[in-house]
Design a protein around this motif. Structure first.
Motif, PDB file in Angstrom:
ATOM      1  N   ASP A  94      46.289  33.829  85.387  1.00  0.00           N
ATOM      2  CA  ASP A  94      47.586  33.177  85.276  1.00  0.00           C
ATOM      3  C   ASP A  94      47.412  31.681  85.525  1.00  0.00           C
ATOM      4  OD1 ASP A  94      47.312  32.899  88.039  1.00  0.00           O
ATOM      5  OD2 ASP A  94      48.502  34.687  88.454  1.00  0.00           O
TER       6      ASP A  94
ATOM      7  N   LYS B  68      45.063  46.242  80.423  1.00  0.00           N
ATOM      8  CA  LYS B  68      45.686  45.197  79.627  1.00  0.00           C
ATOM      9  C   LYS B  68      47.045  44.827  80.200  1.00  0.00           C
ATOM     10  CE  LYS B  68      43.421  46.591  75.304  1.00  0.00           C
ATOM     11  NZ  LYS B  68      43.636  47.030  73.902  1.00  0.00           N
ATOM     12  N   HIS B  69      47.510  43.618  79.853  1.00  0.00           N
ATOM     13  CA  HIS B  69      48.802  43.153  80.314  1.00  0.00           C
ATOM     14  C   HIS B  69      49.704  42.852  79.111  1.00  0.00           C
ATOM     15  CE1 HIS B  69      46.313  42.548  83.841  1.00  0.00           C
ATOM     16  NE2 HIS B  69      47.391  42.485  84.563  1.00  0.00           N
TER      17      HIS B  69
ATOM     18  N   TRP C 270      38.040  35.548  80.376  1.00  0.00           N
ATOM     19  CA  TRP C 270      39.443  35.564  79.974  1.00  0.00           C
ATOM     20  C   TRP C 270      39.648  35.898  78.503  1.00  0.00           C
ATOM     21  CZ3 TRP C 270      40.411  30.249  82.754  1.00  0.00           C
ATOM     22  CH2 TRP C 270      40.485  30.473  84.142  1.00  0.00           C
TER      23      TRP C 270
ATOM     24  N   ASN D 273      42.392  39.422  83.232  1.00  0.00           N
ATOM     25  CA  ASN D 273      43.688  38.802  83.485  1.00  0.00           C
ATOM     26  C   ASN D 273      43.555  37.482  84.239  1.00  0.00           C
ATOM     27  OD1 ASN D 273      45.835  38.769  86.063  1.00  0.00           O
ATOM     28  ND2 ASN D 273      46.767  38.825  84.027  1.00  0.00           N
TER      29      ASN D 273
ATOM     30  N   PRO E  29      41.634  42.002  89.385  1.00  0.00           N
ATOM     31  CA  PRO E  29      40.957  42.709  88.292  1.00  0.00           C
ATOM     32  C   PRO E  29      39.614  43.282  88.746  1.00  0.00           C
ATOM     33  CG  PRO E  29      40.722  40.348  87.989  1.00  0.00           C
ATOM     34  CD  PRO E  29      41.663  40.540  89.152  1.00  0.00           C
TER      35      PRO E  29
ATOM     36  N   HIS F  71      49.454  39.034  92.525  1.00  0.00           N
ATOM     37  CA  HIS F  71      49.589  39.600  91.184  1.00  0.00           C
ATOM     38  C   HIS F  71      49.872  41.089  91.352  1.00  0.00           C
ATOM     39  CE1 HIS F  71      48.832  40.311  86.908  1.00  0.00           C
ATOM     40  NE2 HIS F  71      48.066  41.325  87.280  1.00  0.00           N
TER      41      HIS F  71
END
Length: 350
Positions: A126, A349-350, A118, A124, A342, A290
């Motif tokens: 959450d 990238k986010h 991470w 990514n 991923p 996602h």
């Protein structure tokens, strides 16, 4: 169920099931000798599989995703950290730390794997994934808590934590080559790590065990380390490092279940609490969604694939329309929106 999840759970099942058998074998030889034989059994078994597969397929379906020169630094780093440094540090830690403490500390691997993925490799995640990881790790800790650990001297604990860090680095480096042939990757790792660890054991003066013990260790290593690692690499390809590590953290649960079956142990209240927590953690991951608009940058690589939304390319060689198939191919820049993990195509990238 997503195929990456299936691969990860299979990896956890194979590795977890090997733990009780390894506990039986460790009474027949030194731990470092056992580590060498387990890895060597993994490497020899997988490379035999790789050679037979190449022979019968004549290289037609297996040559495209072989490791390349650009993969070697990543694979070399993974072998050095996870196959050599990790086991040696673990053996040092075990000589200084109670077994209950060691089992507890080994659960740190999943946490460190996710944290590196991470925050260092920018994978990514959450809140749902984080919460699921926490529940799975807590379940693993509970399963390892047979007795309250007493760490009077911290050096053994630090060595085990360092071993976990080595394996966490290994997992993240292996993800870099996860598009390549999983059998070849796992076979090379097992052969090199096994040879080095076995050499260390012999250099320390440990005697060679009986042939039956060697054969048993080789078989356990092939299943619990070799085939498990193949499944782990395939899961890395589809899920990324942190999610694969989270599902793989179910291995202590599998090991506990197998111990109950083959050793006749009675499940405790802690076992059922840990089972519930692990089930909730896996459910959080399985129900994750996602999706957003994202852009695929130009990419060249080789792996087994079908001509889906991400693989719309021409072939510069005769093709019989069979899928899936393997060959080097290029991805042009593409912008679209859909649910995704991923995986090897979604490291944006986010």
């Amino acid at each position: 169920m997503h195929r990456g999840v299936v691969y990860a759970l299979l990896a956890a099942t194979l590795f977890g099931a090997s733990t009780p058998f390894s506990k039986i074998l460790v009474g027949q030889m030194a731990p470092v000798m056992l580590a060498g034989l387990l890895y060597l059994g993994s490497g020899l078994g997988l490379l035999t599989w790789y050679a037979l597969r190449s022979l019968f397929s004549r290289g037609e379906k297996t040559s495209g995703d072989r490791l390349t020169k650009s993969d070697l630094p990543w694979l070399g780093g993974a072998i050095l950290t996870g196959g050599i440094a990790g086991p040696v540090l673990l053996m040092i830690g075990l000589t200084l730390t109670p077994a209950s403490s060691a089992s507890l500390l080994l659960n740190i691997e999943g946490v460190l794997t996710a944290l590196l993925a991470w925050f260092v490799f920018k994978e990514n995640f959450d809140r749902r994934i984080f919460a699921g990881m926490v529940l799975i790790v807590i379940a693993g800790i509970l399963l390892s808590w047979d007795e309250r650990p007493e760490l009077e001297i911290p050096w053994g604990a630090l060595a085990i934590v360092a071993a976990c860090l080595c394996w966490a680095i290994d997992n993240n480096l292996t993800r870099k080559v996860s598009a390549s042939d999983a059998v070849q990757i796992a076979g090379i790792k097992g052969l090199v790590a096994g040879s080095v660890n076995l050499s260390i054991a012999l250099a320390l003066g440990y005697s060679v065990p009986a042939i039956t013990s060697i054969a048993s260790a080789g078989l356990v290593g092939f299943c619990g380390y070799g085939l498990s690692l193949v499944m782990f690499v395939l899961s890395l390809r589809h899920l990324g490092t942190a999610r694969t590590g989270a599902y793989f953290s179910a291995a202590p649960f599998v090991g506990a279940v197998v111990s109950l079956l083959i050793l006749g142990e009675t499940p405790s209240t802690v076992f059922w609490i840990a089972s519930a927590l692990m089930g909730m953690g896996i459910w959080l991951h399985l129900t994750e969604t996602h999706g957003h608009q994202h852009t695929h940058l130009p990419l060249s690589h080789a792996h087994s694939h079908r001509h889906d939304a991400h693989h719309q390319h021409e072939h510069n060689f005769p093709w019989d329309d069979n899928e899936p198939h393997v060959h080097p191919h290029e991805h042009e820049e593409l912008t679209h929106s859909h649910e995704h993990f991923p995986d090897i195509h979604h490291r944006h990238k986010h």
